[in-house]
Scaffold this active site. Structure first.
Site, PDB file in Angstrom:
ATOM      1  CG  HIS A  47     -36.056 -15.550  35.179  1.00 59.28           C
ATOM      2  ND1 HIS A  47     -35.210 -15.134  34.294  1.00 59.28           N
ATOM      3  CD2 HIS A  47     -36.671 -16.642  34.509  1.00 59.28           C
ATOM      4  CE1 HIS A  47     -35.115 -15.672  33.340  1.00 59.28           C
ATOM      5  NE2 HIS A  47     -36.145 -16.818  33.477  1.00 59.28           N
ATOM      6  CG  ASN A  90     -40.064 -17.975  27.090  1.00 63.61           C
ATOM      7  OD1 ASN A  90     -40.753 -17.622  28.074  1.00 63.61           O
ATOM      8  ND2 ASN A  90     -39.480 -19.130  27.040  1.00 63.61           N
ATOM      9  CB  ALA A  92     -34.567 -26.741  28.636  1.00 62.50           C
ATOM     10  CG  ASP A 149     -35.531 -20.044  34.639  1.00 61.39           C
ATOM     11  OD1 ASP A 149     -36.339 -19.495  33.790  1.00 61.39           O
ATOM     12  OD2 ASP A 149     -34.675 -20.703  33.981  1.00 61.39           O
ATOM     13  CG  HIS A 152     -41.742 -27.475  29.542  1.00 61.81           C
ATOM     14  ND1 HIS A 152     -41.961 -27.019  28.276  1.00 61.81           N
ATOM     15  CD2 HIS A 152     -40.486 -26.998  29.920  1.00 61.81           C
ATOM     16  CE1 HIS A 152     -40.906 -25.992  28.101  1.00 61.81           C
ATOM     17  NE2 HIS A 152     -40.258 -25.919  29.119  1.00 61.81           N
ATOM     18  NE  ARG A 173     -43.869 -22.685  30.033  1.00 67.21           N
ATOM     19  CZ  ARG A 173     -42.651 -22.325  29.990  1.00 67.21           C
ATOM     20  NH1 ARG A 173     -42.044 -21.428  29.307  1.00 67.21           N
ATOM     21  NH2 ARG A 173     -41.859 -23.533  30.022  1.00 67.21           N
ATOM     22  CG  HIS A 216     -30.908 -17.557  28.128  1.00 67.87           C
ATOM     23  ND1 HIS A 216     -31.845 -18.285  28.669  1.00 67.87           N
ATOM     24  CD2 HIS A 216     -30.132 -18.160  27.745  1.00 67.87           C
ATOM     25  CE1 HIS A 216     -31.277 -19.597  28.568  1.00 67.87           C
ATOM     26  NE2 HIS A 216     -30.086 -19.541  27.990  1.00 67.87           N
TER      27      HIS A 216
HETATM   28  O1  DOR Z   1     -34.933 -24.266  31.207  1.00 67.11           O
HETATM   29  C1  DOR Z   1     -35.375 -23.294  30.833  1.00 67.11           C
HETATM   30  N1  DOR Z   1     -36.643 -23.309  30.198  1.00 67.11           N
HETATM   31  N2  DOR Z   1     -34.739 -22.258  30.400  1.00 67.11           N
HETATM   32  C2  DOR Z   1     -35.070 -21.211  29.657  1.00 67.11           C
HETATM   33  O2  DOR Z   1     -34.088 -20.451  29.492  1.00 67.11           O
HETATM   34  C3  DOR Z   1     -36.415 -21.012  29.040  1.00 67.11           C
HETATM   35  C4  DOR Z   1     -37.294 -22.146  29.867  1.00 67.11           C
HETATM   36  C5  DOR Z   1     -38.439 -22.504  29.115  1.00 67.11           C
HETATM   37  O3  DOR Z   1     -39.399 -21.275  28.824  1.00 67.11           O
HETATM   38  O4  DOR Z   1     -39.143 -23.447  29.281  1.00 67.11           O
HETATM   39 ZN    ZN Z   2     -36.350 -18.337  32.058  1.00 65.79          ZN
END
Ligand code: DOR
Ligand code: ZN
Length: 357
Positions: free
Chosen positions: A17, A45, A267, A251, A255, A21, A140
């Protein structure tokens, strides 16, 4: 006389996971994942999300171009489920080896989840297709109901949505992603061979206090949000238990620093650069180093029906301090600033740059 450094050899792990980006940032962050892992399940995403075979193929090419030539890294792509996605497109992508799994974001649950699924009943034909073809559904697991406290959203999702979903689709293979609660860990441990969970390094290291230690600490904000200490301890027990239902998924969700340190910060925790070292520390602290390889390199491929990697890596017992910030070159050759997980902290293990030595 100095002691020789401890060494730990394991099959090269995979990350089940990760967020790599796109665009300029992809170039900056993808090498960190490719250095540590042989394969990675790449989240869809993006903006716009990856919903077609053509979009996934094009993204896969951009990922391949962003990692060092000859590094042997294989990105495994996922399809982003929407209310209207065509099951035939998913099946075509799975059969063509483009899509490895589907990702279910409840609409508005997290970053770029606005186009996610508004009601599970709307994707019944998709779920029937996945069940029939044996394609995993990656979930999720958080409700988006504003009336539910943010710290309860995962446990409520499991009870309200996941348990009924598994009753309706008993042959569906499901990974409950980035679990954060004792409730989720218990549910998965007793859920049978078609249900598994990924566990991140950060949810093994921090509890919710980390976000408020001496002030507001955006680098520890992610979704699902870290919970109370008892949940962290339950996750540590699950990860190190030797139960094949639990495996590695970072995960890692980078950012840029300015987007984290903002009035409405994003997040996500960027843990890819030191992920295996971070997990190794947890397993050592729990007296379970001998179970690290199975969690990191065996149980994930077993669930996905893939062979484990033959290549090996070496971790060396050499303490090192993680940089406070990373300046990584993006596709335009500009440095982007990211704060890695464990910034400024000492880690006990280091991934040997020489491979298996
Ligand atoms: O903290 C997170 N960031 N949780 C997520 O489910 C998505 C991810 C993101 O794509 O920034
Ligand atoms: Zn994720």
């Amino acid at each position: 006389m100095s002691n020789p450094a401890q060494r730990l050899s394991l099959r090269r792990p995979d990350d089940w996971h990760v967020h790599l980006r796109d665009g300029a940032v992809l170039q900056a962050v993808a090498p960190a994942t490719a250095r540590q892992f042989a394969r990675a399940i790449v989240m869809p995403n993006l903006s716009p999300p990856v919903t077609t075979v053509a979009a996934a193929e094009a993204y896969r090419e951009r990922i391949r171009a962003a990692v060092p030539a000859g590094c042997g890294f294989t990105p495994l792509l996922t399809a982003y489920l929407t209310d209207t996605i065509d099951p035939a497109e998913i099946e075509r992508g799975f059969n063509a080896g483009v899509f490895t799994a589907c990702k279910l974001y409840p609409a508005h649950a997290t970053t770029n989840a606005a186009a996610g699924v508004s009601d599970l009943a709307r994707i019944t034909p998709v779920l029937e297709t996945l069940e029939r073809i044996g394609m995993p559904l990656l979930v999720h697991g958080e409700v988006t109901d504003a009336a539910i406290d943010i710290f309860d959203r995962e446990a409520v999702f499991v009870e309200r949505h996941l348990a009924p979903l598994l009753r309706r689709h008993s042959a569906l293979k499901v990974v409950l992603e980035h679990i954060t609660t004792a409730e989720a860990a218990d549910f998965v441990a007793t859920g049978g061979p078609n249900l598994a969970a990924t566990i991140t390094p950060h949810h093994l290291h921090i509890n919710r206090n980390a976000m408020f230690q001496g002030g507001l600490r955006p680098d520890f904000y992610c979704l699902p949000v870290a919970k109370r200490e008892r949940h962290r301890l339950a996750l540590r027990a699950a990860a190190t238990s030797g139960d094949p239902s639990f495996f590695l998924g970072t995960d890692s969700a980078p950012h840029l620093r300015h987007a984290k340190e903002a009035a409405c910060g994003c997040a996500g925790i960027f843990n890819a650069p030191y992920a295996i070292e971070s997990y190794a520390q947890v397993f050592e602290e729990e007296g379970a180093l001998e179970r690290l390889e199975a969690f990191a390199s065996l149980y994930g491929p077993r669930f996905y029906g893939l062979p484990p990697n033959e290549e090996r890596i070496t971790l060396v017992g050499e303490a090192h301090t993680v940089p406070a910030r990373l300046h990584l070159n993006d596709a335009a050759g500009e440095a982007v600033e990211l704060v890695p997980f464990h910034a400024g902290e000492l880690l006990r293990w280091r991934l040997s740059p020489e491979g298996d030595v």
